[in-house]
Design an enzyme around this catalytic site. Sequence first.
Site, PDB file in Angstrom:
ATOM      1  N   ASP A 320       0.861  -1.181   0.000  1.00 50.49           N
ATOM      2  CA  ASP A 320       0.000   0.000   0.000  1.00 50.49           C
ATOM      3  C   ASP A 320       0.896   1.229   0.000  1.00 50.49           C
ATOM      4  O   ASP A 320       2.079   1.153   0.322  1.00 50.49           O
ATOM      5  CB  ASP A 320      -0.886  -0.013   1.243  1.00 50.49           C
ATOM      6  CG  ASP A 320      -2.055   0.960   1.117  1.00 50.49           C
ATOM      7  OD1 ASP A 320      -2.171   1.607   0.060  1.00 50.49           O
ATOM      8  OD2 ASP A 320      -2.840   1.060   2.072  1.00 50.49           O
ATOM      9  N   ASP A 565      -2.022  -2.167   6.578  1.00 50.26           N
ATOM     10  CA  ASP A 565      -2.119  -1.706   7.964  1.00 50.26           C
ATOM     11  C   ASP A 565      -3.538  -1.329   8.355  1.00 50.26           C
ATOM     12  O   ASP A 565      -3.773  -0.898   9.470  1.00 50.26           O
ATOM     13  CB  ASP A 565      -1.201  -0.500   8.200  1.00 50.26           C
ATOM     14  CG  ASP A 565      -1.572   0.687   7.317  1.00 50.26           C
ATOM     15  OD1 ASP A 565      -2.476   0.551   6.470  1.00 50.26           O
ATOM     16  OD2 ASP A 565      -0.952   1.759   7.477  1.00 50.26           O
ATOM     17  N   ASP A 569      -7.634  -3.975   4.563  1.00 52.91           N
ATOM     18  CA  ASP A 569      -6.650  -4.901   3.979  1.00 52.91           C
ATOM     19  C   ASP A 569      -6.837  -6.339   4.459  1.00 52.91           C
ATOM     20  O   ASP A 569      -6.156  -7.247   3.965  1.00 52.91           O
ATOM     21  CB  ASP A 569      -5.227  -4.451   4.351  1.00 52.91           C
ATOM     22  CG  ASP A 569      -4.896  -3.081   3.787  1.00 52.91           C
ATOM     23  OD1 ASP A 569      -5.280  -2.809   2.637  1.00 52.91           O
ATOM     24  OD2 ASP A 569      -4.243  -2.293   4.498  1.00 52.91           O
TER      25      ASP A 569
END
Length: 817
Positions: A320, A565, A569
């Site tokens: 990400d 995080d 996700d």
Amino acid sequence: MNRETAVSQNEGSIGNAPVMRYEVNPDYGLTEKQVQEYKYAGWGNVEVSPPVRTKKEIVHDNIFTYFNLIFAVLTALLCMVGSFRNLTFLPVIIANILIGIVQEIRAKKVLEELTMLNAPHAFVVREGKISRVESKELVLDDIVVFQAGNQICADAVVVSGEIQVNESLLTGESDEITKEKGRQLMSGSFVVSGECRARLTAVGEASYISRLTLEAKTMQKRENSEMIRSLNKLVKFVGIVLVPIGLLLFIQGFFMNHETLRDSITSMVAAIIGMIPEGLYLLASVALAVSAMRLAKKNVLLHDMKSIETLARVDVLCVDKTGTITENKMSVKEIMPAEVLSSSDRENSIEDEGKLLKVVGDFVSSMGSDNSTMEAMKAYFTENNGKLADTVFPFTSALKYSCAVFGEEIYVLGAPEVILREEYEKYEGEISKYAKKGYRVLVFGESEDRPEDGKLNGKVRPLAYILLTNPIRKKASETFSYFTEQGGEVKVISGDNPLTVSEIAKEAGIRNAELYVDAATLRTKEDIGWAVGKYTVFGRVTPAQKREFVHALKKQGRTVAMTGDGVNDILALKDADCSVAMASGSEAAVQASQVVLLELDFACMPSVVMEGRRVVNNIQRSASLFLVKNIFSFLLAILAVVFSFTYPLKPAQIALISMFTIGIPAFFLALQPNEERIQGHFISNVLIKALPGGLTDVFAVGAMVLFAHVFGVDPVDTSTAATMLLAIVGFMILYRICQPFNKVRVAVWIGCILGLLGCSIFFPELFAITGMSEKCAMLFVVFSIAIDSVFRFLTATVKLMRKWCRKYLCKVDKEVI
């Protein structure tokens, strides 16, 4: 207050009477009686309990296994016939069981200690009073007061006031969202500014965050490690064949060869123990445990120790933008003088950059550090003129800008469309130029009039554009370059604008970062499958799409590592081959991941990969030692059944050979440095290395038994000679595996030879070692000389066959294509 029919998250009742939901006054809240009714109905905000195994279940599952049953039967048989010295295999079995139990209990403890919500208390309105209670004491329809800094502890709807919330850990979007009356609040998000009262609409296990917590905390029985899968396949095969072979050996020895019950059972147990790779599991467990401790010193936590192998095999790393490539905090990248339209405006602008910096410094020094943006401004603009503002209008979700009045000078700071209003189009081109590069753009300008009732009335002359960004993590470029150099790909998957993400990826040194796509245009699985092969950067990605990206890459035969995080996700993290989370992120993401970076430093990933390579390559190297014994025992047992001779070795002799040619050297070799890339498949690599040694053992011992029978050598002498032949072959194999030699490997090789000789000389009875007759000694010398040539011939033959098979398979693949 009126009652209405219950329309709750779950139907509730007290006894047989259904509970009704109340219409709640935001200023009064629920009464204590109503709260108790809600609790009895099961509508409390109780902490969810994940469906994890108890310690009793873990102990039970590790003890009562198929192979432990086999070992228990073998132990009972040896005790029954009084052959206690042949129980030397038990310590390894017990150690293996204990390590398995300790590992699983440790994983269970880690999962239980990680708590999703960091909101143990809340301010609730009940009977017209505001009181502070534990979040688990809240119930459905409670009126809760949320302020800046609070985490929203259950799903709710705003009934009065207005707040700004950060939902980045839930949605992946880093923007702060304004929530006014009627807007939904998601549990797990954080209040950035403002104050509101909200009615709880879903509590306990029905809330959004609790459902994700349950999923994140679930201990899954999944074997992502190729090494462990290969070991399991090997063990299943052995488990199927050893029972019938053991029965045939006993029947042959006791009923056909008319041996004593003691000798028949002893030889049968020796054959079965030789076929079971009991020490290989122990070696893998110990090596992985040592690696886990090494990584813990580097602030890397492994929830699943097997994941270290998977990470070492990864060829696609999905990351990400925020939290992985960039840091979570904001920073000022640059301040750019605003482009004005007329020459007179240009002359009136602050021409001296130093003066401009000090003016902004006066502005920010007058403001409080109530949000991340202002903290970044204060860190950057440290110089000022020492002026104090007469009046300050701090940033709020209602104003959406800050203002400071210095006598006749009125300065404002905020979003371009808010500050410039109807003149925004004049500057849109310049602002968009910076926005496309990944910056958040704020306008600093001078206002003609003071704000009235929070509204800007006069025209604002822009003085500068302040460019903010999430700074690239230190060593990010080195980290991504390492993965690329090792033959891997990096895919950036983000919920932000694809062009913005692409620019940041370029700055981080990610190869092919200019290849980006808007995930909103990928509507089918076929589109995603095509895109993951072509593009590097994906923007505007939804949580569901992240999961689809992982599936598409795995479908293409890739080994995928996913970093994240946020709660958004979780689904992708759980489906990836290996999942990596930052400890600073959502606890749900931390719980769902196999690898957790505690120091928030993605730069440690190369060391994690190298540790994985070390342990996998060394276990692979050492595993060939174990399989030599397994191949030999299996084939010799088959020969014994077919040609009707007694299995020549005793369990104690097998234990002696295993200790000094397999167990001890394998343990030390597994801890040696090894950063070679992992190539091929575990089981094929190991079998190719083990096959020549196993066949050599079968030839040496089989020929020894045959000639001993022809020349009338005592079976006890033959057993000792066979043990020594196995030792010679074992040390020949160990010599090859130790190459290239270093001080440790030389010490291991020589030490193991001396250890075996010492045990044979000083503890002969314990390991069933006897003297050899002249005939037996002569046969032993002849076969000792011959086995070197046999081993070399078989090694060359196996290599030739492997080369031929590769060529044949390549030819078949080309014909198919």
